[in-house]
Design a protein around this motif. Sequence first.
Motif, PDB file in Angstrom:
ATOM      1  N   LEU A   1      -1.402   8.026   5.248  1.00 28.53           N
ATOM      2  CA  LEU A   1      -2.678   7.698   4.972  1.00 28.53           C
ATOM      3  C   LEU A   1      -3.519   8.799   5.590  1.00 28.53           C
ATOM      4  O   LEU A   1      -4.731   8.902   4.950  1.00 28.53           O
ATOM      5  CB  LEU A   1      -2.735   6.424   5.587  1.00 28.53           C
ATOM      6  CG  LEU A   1      -4.343   5.797   5.120  1.00 28.53           C
ATOM      7  CD1 LEU A   1      -4.600   5.641   3.614  1.00 28.53           C
ATOM      8  CD2 LEU A   1      -4.770   4.426   5.778  1.00 28.53           C
TER       9      LEU A   1
ATOM     10  N   PHE B   1     -11.876   4.846   0.658  1.00 21.82           N
ATOM     11  CA  PHE B   1     -11.629   3.326   0.374  1.00 21.82           C
ATOM     12  C   PHE B   1     -12.562   2.878  -0.907  1.00 21.82           C
ATOM     13  O   PHE B   1     -12.414   1.912  -1.425  1.00 21.82           O
ATOM     14  CB  PHE B   1     -11.489   2.662   1.530  1.00 21.82           C
ATOM     15  CG  PHE B   1     -10.308   2.840   2.204  1.00 21.82           C
ATOM     16  CD1 PHE B   1      -9.100   3.505   1.744  1.00 21.82           C
ATOM     17  CD2 PHE B   1     -10.235   1.882   3.381  1.00 21.82           C
ATOM     18  CE1 PHE B   1      -7.862   3.270   2.503  1.00 21.82           C
ATOM     19  CE2 PHE B   1      -9.083   1.788   4.098  1.00 21.82           C
ATOM     20  CZ  PHE B   1      -7.841   2.711   3.648  1.00 21.82           C
TER      21      PHE B   1
ATOM     22  N   LEU C   1      -8.384   2.868  -5.741  1.00 23.13           N
ATOM     23  CA  LEU C   1      -7.580   2.221  -4.482  1.00 23.13           C
ATOM     24  C   LEU C   1      -8.015   0.673  -4.462  1.00 23.13           C
ATOM     25  O   LEU C   1      -7.634  -0.040  -3.652  1.00 23.13           O
ATOM     26  CB  LEU C   1      -8.332   2.757  -3.388  1.00 23.13           C
ATOM     27  CG  LEU C   1      -7.482   4.328  -2.805  1.00 23.13           C
ATOM     28  CD1 LEU C   1      -8.305   4.658  -1.611  1.00 23.13           C
ATOM     29  CD2 LEU C   1      -6.112   4.233  -2.663  1.00 23.13           C
TER      30      LEU C   1
ATOM     31  N   SER D   1      -4.870  -1.629  -4.644  1.00 20.14           N
ATOM     32  CA  SER D   1      -3.898  -1.354  -3.188  1.00 20.14           C
ATOM     33  C   SER D   1      -4.792  -2.121  -2.221  1.00 20.14           C
ATOM     34  O   SER D   1      -4.135  -2.527  -1.314  1.00 20.14           O
ATOM     35  CB  SER D   1      -3.820   0.119  -2.864  1.00 20.14           C
ATOM     36  OG  SER D   1      -3.019   0.848  -3.906  1.00 20.14           O
ATOM     37  N   LEU D   2      -6.144  -1.914  -2.020  1.00 17.51           N
ATOM     38  CA  LEU D   2      -6.843  -2.681  -1.060  1.00 17.51           C
ATOM     39  C   LEU D   2      -6.825  -4.112  -1.050  1.00 17.51           C
ATOM     40  O   LEU D   2      -6.789  -4.848  -0.152  1.00 17.51           O
ATOM     41  CB  LEU D   2      -8.188  -1.951  -0.902  1.00 17.51           C
ATOM     42  CG  LEU D   2      -8.282  -0.695  -0.593  1.00 17.51           C
ATOM     43  CD1 LEU D   2      -9.727  -0.119  -0.614  1.00 17.51           C
ATOM     44  CD2 LEU D   2      -7.746  -0.431   0.916  1.00 17.51           C
TER      45      LEU D   2
ATOM     46  N   LEU E   1      -0.200   2.799   1.490  1.00 15.51           N
ATOM     47  CA  LEU E   1      -0.520   1.314   1.594  1.00 15.51           C
ATOM     48  C   LEU E   1       0.750   0.378   1.078  1.00 15.51           C
ATOM     49  O   LEU E   1       1.056  -0.819   1.272  1.00 15.51           O
ATOM     50  CB  LEU E   1      -1.739   1.041   0.942  1.00 15.51           C
ATOM     51  CG  LEU E   1      -3.003   1.739   1.375  1.00 15.51           C
ATOM     52  CD1 LEU E   1      -4.040   1.334   0.650  1.00 15.51           C
ATOM     53  CD2 LEU E   1      -3.189   1.076   2.791  1.00 15.51           C
TER      54      LEU E   1
ATOM     55  N   PRO F   1       0.745  -2.245   4.019  1.00 16.03           N
ATOM     56  CA  PRO F   1      -0.697  -2.693   3.496  1.00 16.03           C
ATOM     57  C   PRO F   1      -1.675  -2.959   4.721  1.00 16.03           C
ATOM     58  O   PRO F   1      -2.793  -2.834   4.575  1.00 16.03           O
ATOM     59  CB  PRO F   1      -0.418  -3.635   2.778  1.00 16.03           C
ATOM     60  CG  PRO F   1       1.164  -4.325   3.157  1.00 16.03           C
ATOM     61  CD  PRO F   1       1.686  -3.310   3.609  1.00 16.03           C
TER      62      PRO F   1
ATOM     63  N   THR G   1     -12.493   7.727   6.068  1.00 11.13           N
ATOM     64  CA  THR G   1     -11.460   6.663   5.630  1.00 11.13           C
ATOM     65  C   THR G   1     -12.108   5.772   4.606  1.00 11.13           C
ATOM     66  O   THR G   1     -12.033   5.618   3.544  1.00 11.13           O
ATOM     67  CB  THR G   1     -10.698   6.047   6.497  1.00 11.13           C
ATOM     68  OG1 THR G   1      -9.655   6.928   7.302  1.00 11.13           O
ATOM     69  CG2 THR G   1      -9.704   4.877   5.726  1.00 11.13           C
TER      70      THR G   1
ATOM     71  N   SER H   1      -3.565  -5.160   0.084  1.00 10.83           N
ATOM     72  CA  SER H   1      -3.635  -4.959   1.543  1.00 10.83           C
ATOM     73  C   SER H   1      -4.367  -6.318   2.378  1.00 10.83           C
ATOM     74  O   SER H   1      -3.962  -6.988   3.293  1.00 10.83           O
ATOM     75  CB  SER H   1      -4.508  -3.889   2.071  1.00 10.83           C
ATOM     76  OG  SER H   1      -4.703  -3.656   3.580  1.00 10.83           O
TER      77      SER H   1
ATOM     78  N   GLY I   1      -4.629  -0.690   5.345  1.00 15.99           N
ATOM     79  CA  GLY I   1      -5.996  -0.754   4.235  1.00 15.99           C
ATOM     80  C   GLY I   1      -7.120  -1.520   4.774  1.00 15.99           C
ATOM     81  O   GLY I   1      -8.363  -1.691   4.613  1.00 15.99           O
ATOM     82  N   LYS I   2      -6.738  -2.156   6.332  1.00 19.56           N
ATOM     83  CA  LYS I   2      -7.814  -2.775   7.150  1.00 19.56           C
ATOM     84  C   LYS I   2      -8.329  -1.957   8.313  1.00 19.56           C
ATOM     85  O   LYS I   2      -7.717  -1.247   8.932  1.00 19.56           O
ATOM     86  CB  LYS I   2      -7.297  -4.195   7.837  1.00 19.56           C
ATOM     87  CG  LYS I   2      -6.639  -4.952   6.796  1.00 19.56           C
ATOM     88  CD  LYS I   2      -7.774  -5.872   5.877  1.00 19.56           C
ATOM     89  CE  LYS I   2      -8.465  -6.681   6.749  1.00 19.56           C
ATOM     90  NZ  LYS I   2      -9.506  -7.226   5.826  1.00 19.56           N
TER      91      LYS I   2
ATOM     92  N   ALA J   1      -2.590   7.920  -0.694  1.00 22.14           N
ATOM     93  CA  ALA J   1      -3.182   6.780  -0.010  1.00 22.14           C
ATOM     94  C   ALA J   1      -2.288   5.412  -0.563  1.00 22.14           C
ATOM     95  O   ALA J   1      -2.108   4.535   0.033  1.00 22.14           O
ATOM     96  CB  ALA J   1      -4.633   6.556  -0.306  1.00 22.14           C
TER      97      ALA J   1
END
Length: 316
Positions: A239, A291, A296, A299-300, A262, A266, A287, A303, A269-270, A258
């Motif tokens: 990442l 994001f 993304l 994926s987020l 993730l 995952p 980042t 997450s 992603g936080k 990325a």
Amino acid sequence: MILDKLTKVVGINIVRHRSYFAAILVALGCGVAPVGVAAVNAQALVPHAIKLNFGNLEEQGIALARDAAQLAQFEQYDLALPRARLAVQLAPQAYQTQAVLGSLYLRKEDYAKAIASLSTAHNLKKDNPAILFSLGSAHLRKGDYPKAIEKIKQGLVIAPKEPTAIFDLGNAYYMSKRYDEAVVEFARVYEIEKKFWAATNNIGLVEYERGNPDKAVKQWEKAIEQAAVAEDKAAEPKLALAVAFYTKGDRDKGIKAAIEALKIDPRYGKEDFLKENLWQDKLMADTRSMFQNPALKDSLNQSELSTKRAPTRQSP
């Protein structure tokens, strides 16, 4: 990376926890339970009803501390903590009982109580490096970096080649913005333990933070190679590489990396999780920018769902 956290999910982190408890178990006169035994079997280590013989309370206190430490190896903290507290009540002047209780508080992220118990253990047993390393770890997580450096260095005088303690020392220097010293310590870790890719990863964090993204990229690529040797997929350096690629203008390459990272873990992603793993201002800002890319979003979202389902992360 701060190496703080669940065995299968964060991989190398458990090495430090197990090694410190192993040292305490040796001091208690018992072996270390074999890796791979099912956690449920750990409950068999301790009887359900604790029967006290008031003829030798200290001996029984140390035995309870032994049981608590073994249970902690299997993350059975709800079983371990009451036994460790009782152990201290029975044998308050035994450094082993104080050390086990302090280590458990550290795992539970109760840093004030951890430091109190571990300090008592150290006063009772000045030459035990595991106690000093645990104290340093507690101060590091509490944010008292000068004290963390002091305690870890004291322990390294006794046990100079403990890689996880040297890693913690590097983290303490890094968080103190003593970047040159941090890099030296992280390099020392790799010299001792070639599979300790987290140290190489953190050199990348240092280089990125002090404005050397190209050097950071080389370190993160190296960390991924080292992790592969250790059979670890290493989400964090992947990442970080993604952020570096994206920020330099190679957005497609960054987004692809990325998404891969993730998928591996995952939780990255936080933002809070990244900060726990020592991502600092420059890397965090870049980042956040990455994001924001709509590519993304899925994926987020995954997450977010995964972190809601994930168990609470335990501290060392």
